[in-house]
Motif scaffolding. Structure first.
Motif, PDB file in Angstrom:
ATOM      1  N   VAL A  72    -166.696 -64.145 -89.399  1.00  0.00           N
ATOM      2  CA  VAL A  72    -166.901 -62.889 -88.670  1.00  0.00           C
ATOM      3  C   VAL A  72    -165.562 -62.216 -88.387  1.00  0.00           C
ATOM      4  O   VAL A  72    -165.446 -60.984 -88.466  1.00  0.00           O
ATOM      5  CB  VAL A  72    -167.693 -63.131 -87.374  1.00  0.00           C
ATOM      6  CG1 VAL A  72    -167.887 -61.824 -86.614  1.00  0.00           C
ATOM      7  CG2 VAL A  72    -169.055 -63.746 -87.692  1.00  0.00           C
ATOM      8  N   MET A  73    -164.544 -62.980 -88.053  1.00  0.00           N
ATOM      9  CA  MET A  73    -163.208 -62.409 -87.863  1.00  0.00           C
ATOM     10  C   MET A  73    -162.743 -61.684 -89.121  1.00  0.00           C
ATOM     11  O   MET A  73    -162.248 -60.558 -89.066  1.00  0.00           O
ATOM     12  CB  MET A  73    -162.208 -63.503 -87.493  1.00  0.00           C
ATOM     13  CG  MET A  73    -162.306 -64.010 -86.072  1.00  0.00           C
ATOM     14  SD  MET A  73    -161.273 -65.479 -85.806  1.00  0.00           S
ATOM     15  CE  MET A  73    -159.655 -64.825 -86.218  1.00  0.00           C
ATOM     16  N   GLU A  74    -162.906 -62.341 -90.263  1.00  0.00           N
ATOM     17  CA  GLU A  74    -162.509 -61.738 -91.535  1.00  0.00           C
ATOM     18  C   GLU A  74    -163.309 -60.467 -91.807  1.00  0.00           C
ATOM     19  O   GLU A  74    -162.762 -59.445 -92.240  1.00  0.00           O
ATOM     20  CB  GLU A  74    -162.726 -62.748 -92.664  1.00  0.00           C
ATOM     21  CG  GLU A  74    -162.267 -62.268 -94.027  1.00  0.00           C
ATOM     22  CD  GLU A  74    -162.450 -63.348 -95.076  1.00  0.00           C
ATOM     23  OE1 GLU A  74    -161.441 -63.835 -95.606  1.00  0.00           O
ATOM     24  OE2 GLU A  74    -163.617 -63.698 -95.372  1.00  0.00           O
ATOM     25  N   ALA A  75    -164.606 -60.509 -91.515  1.00  0.00           N
ATOM     26  CA  ALA A  75    -165.465 -59.348 -91.731  1.00  0.00           C
ATOM     27  C   ALA A  75    -165.029 -58.169 -90.870  1.00  0.00           C
ATOM     28  O   ALA A  75    -164.921 -57.029 -91.345  1.00  0.00           O
ATOM     29  CB  ALA A  75    -166.917 -59.723 -91.429  1.00  0.00           C
ATOM     30  N   LEU A  76    -164.785 -58.413 -89.580  1.00  0.00           N
ATOM     31  CA  LEU A  76    -164.358 -57.358 -88.674  1.00  0.00           C
ATOM     32  C   LEU A  76    -163.026 -56.767 -89.104  1.00  0.00           C
ATOM     33  O   LEU A  76    -162.839 -55.544 -89.113  1.00  0.00           O
ATOM     34  CB  LEU A  76    -164.230 -57.908 -87.251  1.00  0.00           C
ATOM     35  CG  LEU A  76    -165.358 -57.644 -86.262  1.00  0.00           C
ATOM     36  CD1 LEU A  76    -165.007 -58.238 -84.911  1.00  0.00           C
ATOM     37  CD2 LEU A  76    -165.639 -56.159 -86.126  1.00  0.00           C
ATOM     38  N   CYS A  77    -162.084 -57.636 -89.454  1.00  0.00           N
ATOM     39  CA  CYS A  77    -160.759 -57.163 -89.869  1.00  0.00           C
ATOM     40  C   CYS A  77    -160.859 -56.234 -91.074  1.00  0.00           C
ATOM     41  O   CYS A  77    -160.290 -55.138 -91.080  1.00  0.00           O
ATOM     42  CB  CYS A  77    -159.853 -58.349 -90.197  1.00  0.00           C
ATOM     43  SG  CYS A  77    -159.240 -59.232 -88.749  1.00  0.00           S
ATOM     44  N   GLU A  78    -161.580 -56.651 -92.096  1.00  0.00           N
ATOM     45  CA  GLU A  78    -161.640 -55.846 -93.314  1.00  0.00           C
ATOM     46  C   GLU A  78    -162.327 -54.505 -93.060  1.00  0.00           C
ATOM     47  O   GLU A  78    -161.931 -53.476 -93.616  1.00  0.00           O
ATOM     48  CB  GLU A  78    -162.345 -56.637 -94.410  1.00  0.00           C
ATOM     49  CG  GLU A  78    -161.543 -57.856 -94.865  1.00  0.00           C
ATOM     50  CD  GLU A  78    -161.996 -58.392 -96.204  1.00  0.00           C
ATOM     51  OE1 GLU A  78    -162.918 -57.801 -96.805  1.00  0.00           O
ATOM     52  OE2 GLU A  78    -161.423 -59.397 -96.659  1.00  0.00           O
ATOM     53  N   LEU A  79    -163.356 -54.506 -92.206  1.00  0.00           N
ATOM     54  CA  LEU A  79    -164.042 -53.258 -91.898  1.00  0.00           C
ATOM     55  C   LEU A  79    -163.127 -52.308 -91.130  1.00  0.00           C
ATOM     56  O   LEU A  79    -163.013 -51.123 -91.465  1.00  0.00           O
ATOM     57  CB  LEU A  79    -165.308 -53.540 -91.089  1.00  0.00           C
ATOM     58  CG  LEU A  79    -166.087 -52.315 -90.609  1.00  0.00           C
ATOM     59  CD1 LEU A  79    -166.523 -51.436 -91.778  1.00  0.00           C
ATOM     60  CD2 LEU A  79    -167.297 -52.737 -89.773  1.00  0.00           C
ATOM     61  N   VAL A  80    -162.450 -52.815 -90.104  1.00  0.00           N
ATOM     62  CA  VAL A  80    -161.612 -51.951 -89.271  1.00  0.00           C
ATOM     63  C   VAL A  80    -160.364 -51.513 -90.031  1.00  0.00           C
ATOM     64  O   VAL A  80    -159.893 -50.385 -89.864  1.00  0.00           O
ATOM     65  CB  VAL A  80    -161.252 -52.654 -87.948  1.00  0.00           C
ATOM     66  CG1 VAL A  80    -160.278 -51.810 -87.132  1.00  0.00           C
ATOM     67  CG2 VAL A  80    -162.510 -52.888 -87.137  1.00  0.00           C
ATOM     68  N   TRP A  81    -159.828 -52.368 -90.881  1.00  0.00           N
ATOM     69  CA  TRP A  81    -158.692 -51.944 -91.712  1.00  0.00           C
ATOM     70  C   TRP A  81    -159.102 -50.783 -92.617  1.00  0.00           C
ATOM     71  O   TRP A  81    -158.344 -49.831 -92.803  1.00  0.00           O
ATOM     72  CB  TRP A  81    -158.181 -53.113 -92.556  1.00  0.00           C
ATOM     73  CG  TRP A  81    -157.567 -54.212 -91.736  1.00  0.00           C
ATOM     74  CD1 TRP A  81    -157.097 -54.128 -90.452  1.00  0.00           C
ATOM     75  CD2 TRP A  81    -157.389 -55.572 -92.126  1.00  0.00           C
ATOM     76  NE1 TRP A  81    -156.634 -55.343 -90.029  1.00  0.00           N
ATOM     77  CE2 TRP A  81    -156.804 -56.251 -91.023  1.00  0.00           C
ATOM     78  CE3 TRP A  81    -157.666 -56.296 -93.288  1.00  0.00           C
ATOM     79  CZ2 TRP A  81    -156.473 -57.614 -91.077  1.00  0.00           C
ATOM     80  CZ3 TRP A  81    -157.344 -57.646 -93.333  1.00  0.00           C
ATOM     81  CH2 TRP A  81    -156.753 -58.295 -92.244  1.00  0.00           C
ATOM     82  N   HIS A  82    -160.298 -50.878 -93.179  1.00  0.00           N
ATOM     83  CA  HIS A  82    -160.790 -49.783 -94.017  1.00  0.00           C
ATOM     84  C   HIS A  82    -160.949 -48.509 -93.192  1.00  0.00           C
ATOM     85  O   HIS A  82    -160.580 -47.411 -93.636  1.00  0.00           O
ATOM     86  CB  HIS A  82    -162.132 -50.173 -94.641  1.00  0.00           C
ATOM     87  CG  HIS A  82    -162.800 -49.063 -95.394  1.00  0.00           C
ATOM     88  ND1 HIS A  82    -162.351 -48.616 -96.620  1.00  0.00           N
ATOM     89  CD2 HIS A  82    -163.864 -48.283 -95.081  1.00  0.00           C
ATOM     90  CE1 HIS A  82    -163.117 -47.606 -97.034  1.00  0.00           C
ATOM     91  NE2 HIS A  82    -164.037 -47.392 -96.120  1.00  0.00           N
ATOM     92  N   MET A  83    -161.473 -48.631 -91.979  1.00  0.00           N
ATOM     93  CA  MET A  83    -161.654 -47.465 -91.116  1.00  0.00           C
ATOM     94  C   MET A  83    -160.297 -46.862 -90.727  1.00  0.00           C
ATOM     95  O   MET A  83    -160.148 -45.638 -90.657  1.00  0.00           O
ATOM     96  CB  MET A  83    -162.439 -47.860 -89.864  1.00  0.00           C
ATOM     97  CG  MET A  83    -163.867 -48.296 -90.151  1.00  0.00           C
ATOM     98  SD  MET A  83    -164.698 -49.023 -88.704  1.00  0.00           S
ATOM     99  CE  MET A  83    -164.984 -47.549 -87.745  1.00  0.00           C
TER     100      MET A  83
END
Length: 348
Positions: A72-83
């Motif tokens: 979940v940490m990895e998922a959140l990071c990749e989403l917010v980095w994209h944003m």
């Protein structure tokens, strides 16, 4: 002068956003990933009572939770980095949520790893190296991780910040009425806005899932998120009616509002990540997070209206006012000033 005169605060806040959205989550995720393989190795090689730790149910449960949170940490990071890469997108709230989630989960992750390592989890890398053991610096990671709970905005500061940002529109409306007093016109303005708004919170909103429509797993989680988002809005409106303007100072309820929003955001990120990586384990971990967060969100929604915060706050007030000083009995009583005095005496 750097940049435009008068825009200093905006520049400073934008730098904070990048730190919260990119730098701190990346550091935290990196520290957790650094500990992952050594922790698995320790589970498989440490023999207790004739069996490796990996055979113990307690440790399998612990490592399963660690794997879920790392995913979940990895998922959140990749989403917010994209944003954050979208130049016109305001990521203040998403950045704050990701910073809090990753810093808190990394501390828990590394603490669990330390438990698995046992006594060696508290030993320095140099000490282990001298004894011929693998010089993995777990104790340093544990010490370093705590800093990221504090830096770039401490968790206890950011939680009410996110809640107030989300509630600001409604709080301003309520504050204006409470300050200026009720009148027929103001009451009608409120009713014209809030009656349709409240009714809409009971109607399921159509989701434009596009290509995601093909994934039943994704659709199930997103429908749940949409439903609980409306439940959060309804419960928050009840809390505003219950507490009125005191909600602005009620950090216990504000924290719960943020934590529910954080969970829903993390659920969406984990589902998207499972869809994107297209690996079987992705949905195993996303579904496990979904299972546990549903229980947590249900409890937090209930506690927004009825909780024991007031009793705990009362005890806290008694403590800081000195009512529980007898708890010092049994040790040599020293306050911070006493330790400062000890330093001065040693210098002399």
């Amino acid at each position: 002068i750097i940049g435009e005169v008068g825009a200093g605060l905006r520049y400073a806040l934008s730098i904070l956003n990048i730190g919260r959205a990119v730098s701190v989550p990346a550091i935290c995720l990196g520290m957790a990933k650094q500990a992952w393989q050594p922790t698995l190795d320790r589970l498989n090689t440490r023999i207790t009572f004739g069996e490796p730790l990996a055979n113990r149910q307690t440790q399998r449960i612990r490592i399963g939770k660690m794997a879920t949170n790392l995913f979940v940490m990895e998922a959140l990071c990749e989403l917010v980095w994209h944003m954050a890469d979208q130049e016109n997108y305001d990521v203040r709230m998403e950045a704050a949520v990701t910073k809090m989630f990753c810093s808190e989960q990394t501390i828990q992750f590394l603490n669990d790893a330390q438990i698995i390592f046992g006594g060696m989890g508290y030993e320095t890398a140099e000490s282990k190296q001298l004894r011929g053991e693998p010089a993995f610096e777990l104790e340093q990671l544990v010490r370093d991780a705590t800093m990221y709970r504090i830096g770039e905005g401490a968790t206890d500061v950011l939680r009410p910040f996110v809640a107030r940002e989300a509630l600001n529109f409604h709080l301003q409306r309520a504050h204006k009425v409470l300050e200026q007093g009720f009148s027929g016109e103001r009451l009608m303005d409120l009713l014209r806005f809030y009656v349709p708004w409240y009714v809409s919170l009971w109607r399921r909103q159509a989701l434009d899932l596009g290509a995601l429509q093909r994934s039943g797993k994704m659709k199930r989680i997103l429908i749940y998120i949409e439903s609980r988002s409306r439940a959060l809005a309804r419960t928050t409106s009840y809390a505003m009616l219950l507490k009125h303007k005191t909600l602005q100072e009620d950090q216990g309820r504000q924290n719960r509002i943020e934590m529910i929003g954080e969970s829903l955001f993390a659920l969406a990120a984990s589902a998207l990540h499972a869809q994107n990586i297209n690996k079987s384990y992705g949905w195993d971990l996303a579904n496990e997070y979904f299972r546990t967060e549903k229980q947590r969100i249900k409890r937090l929604l209930t506690e927004m209206l009825s909780n024991d915060d007031r009793q705990r706050e009362k005890l806290g007030r008694q403590a800081v006012e000195g009512d529980f000083n007898a708890l010092n009995e049994g040790v040599i009583k020293r306050g911070l000033k006493d330790y400062q005095q000890n330093i001065q005496n040693n210098k002399e």
